[in-house]
Motif scaffolding. Structure first.
Motif, mmCIF file in Angstrom:
data_model
loop_
_atom_site.group_PDB
_atom_site.id
_atom_site.type_symbol
_atom_site.label_atom_id
_atom_site.label_comp_id
_atom_site.label_asym_id
_atom_site.label_seq_id
_atom_site.Cartn_x
_atom_site.Cartn_y
_atom_site.Cartn_z
ATOM 1 N N ASP A 129 0.276 -4.071 1.990
ATOM 2 C CA ASP A 129 1.481 -3.679 2.723
ATOM 3 C C ASP A 129 2.127 -4.961 3.233
ATOM 4 O O ASP A 129 1.673 -5.555 4.201
ATOM 5 C CB ASP A 129 1.119 -2.741 3.878
ATOM 6 N N SER A 178 5.265 -5.364 4.332
ATOM 7 C CA SER A 178 6.509 -5.095 5.051
ATOM 8 C C SER A 178 6.763 -6.102 6.178
ATOM 9 O O SER A 178 7.896 -6.245 6.641
ATOM 10 C CB SER A 178 6.488 -3.679 5.624
ATOM 11 N N ILE A 225 -2.084 4.865 2.404
ATOM 12 C CA ILE A 225 -2.248 4.729 3.845
ATOM 13 C C ILE A 225 -3.162 5.823 4.403
ATOM 14 O O ILE A 225 -3.983 5.583 5.303
ATOM 15 C CB ILE A 225 -0.873 4.763 4.540
ATOM 16 N N SER A 247 2.582 5.403 -1.631
ATOM 17 C CA SER A 247 2.304 4.587 -0.443
ATOM 18 C C SER A 247 1.608 5.404 0.626
ATOM 19 O O SER A 247 0.636 4.946 1.261
ATOM 20 C CB SER A 247 3.615 4.008 0.100
ATOM 21 N N GLN A 256 9.455 -0.065 -0.399
ATOM 22 C CA GLN A 256 8.313 0.295 0.435
ATOM 23 C C GLN A 256 7.446 -0.910 0.787
ATOM 24 O O GLN A 256 6.661 -0.861 1.734
ATOM 25 C CB GLN A 256 7.457 1.344 -0.277
ATOM 26 N N ILE A 263 4.936 -1.883 -0.676
ATOM 27 C CA ILE A 263 3.534 -1.592 -0.962
ATOM 28 C C ILE A 263 3.257 -2.041 -2.403
ATOM 29 O O ILE A 263 3.906 -1.559 -3.342
ATOM 30 C CB ILE A 263 3.189 -0.104 -0.808
#
Length: 262
Positions: free
Chosen positions: A185, A187, A150, A146, A224, A226
């Motif tokens: 992503d 999240s 990023i 991850s 995560q 991801i």
């Protein structure tokens, strides 16, 4: 030697008293067997010895015996005194030894069980630690992957904002135009309801043409959040909708959670 001289020598008396050697006894016995005179003399010596012994033994009548017994304090009917047998310590020692042996065996058995349980617990703890270590290793790898996504400066970051069905939702797309790889992503998305799944779309805006590039499966298990989805060569926007498990052929616009332009 004549019989008279042989008798006068006193050897027959010694024979009768048993004071001669075995060889001499055999010799005299053989002579007496074949000589009546010697045999008669031996018998006479034996009889004289018996008579002499009797002369030294006083004769006591039954009356005299009773007088003597009464003078000594004996009752006519003697009382039999039962003596209590001495108690031997051997049985008690044997029982005590048996008890100690059983206690020792029980203690050893208990210690063996304790040691066995400790080994079993140690093995279980070792297995648990190994599983946790494997899980941490996988999680670390996921984190590293991850972070790599990023931190990759070659990726174009596309922010996806919340839509009418879920204004508070948000997501990010990491798209490498050279490799065409796409990472999501998620999240900022809520956990999908049971039987539902998030589906990611690559959009062409004029005319509006959505293309599915993957599902965000195992949403809860992915700590995560991801996700790697399918590569796309060109996109003008990205959107995420909530669809039935397995996905849909076209996006359900009423369940459009996030949308963002490149």
């Amino acid at each position: 030697m004549e019989n008279k001289e042989y008798i006068a020598s006193g050897i027959l008396e010694l024979y009768v008293y048993g004071l001669l050697s075995e060889a001499e006894n055999i010799e005299i016995a053989n002579k007496a067997k074949n000589d009546p005179e010697l045999q008669a003399e031996i018998i006479a010596i034996e009889q004289s010895i018996v008579a002499l012994s009797s002369s030294f033994s006083p004769f006591n009548s039954i009356g005299n015996y009773e007088k003597i017994k009464n003078s000594l304090g004996f009752k006519k009917e003697s009382e039999v005194i039962e003596l209590e047998p001495r108690r031997s310590l051997s049985p008690y020692i044997g029982w005590a030894a048996a008890v100690l042996l059983l206690v020792g065996i029980g203690y050893q058995y208990t210690q063996l069980n304790v040691a066995t349980n400790q080994v079993v617990n140690a093995e279980a703890e070792k297995e648990k630690i190994e599983k946790e270590l494997n899980a941490l290793t996988l999680e670390n790898k996921a984190i590293e992957s991850s972070l790599a996504v990023i931190r990759d400066t070659n990726n174009t970051v596309v922010a996806l904002g919340g839509q009418a069905v879920a204004p508070e939702s948000f997501a990010k797309i990491y798209w490498n135009k050279e490799t065409q790889k796409v990472y999501v992503d998620a999240s900022g998305l809520p956990e999908p309801p049971k039987g539902m799944v998030y589906q990611v779309w690559s959009l062409k805006l004029n005319p509006l043409t959505p293309t599915s590039i993957g599902l965000l499966d195992n949403f809860v298990a992915n700590n995560q959040r991801i996700f790697a989805v399918e590569a796309t060569p060109d996109a003008e926007a990205f959107g995420i909708t909530l669809e039935p498990a397995g996905g849909s052929l076209s996006p359900t616009m009423e369940q459009l959670y996030t949308l963002g332009k490149v």
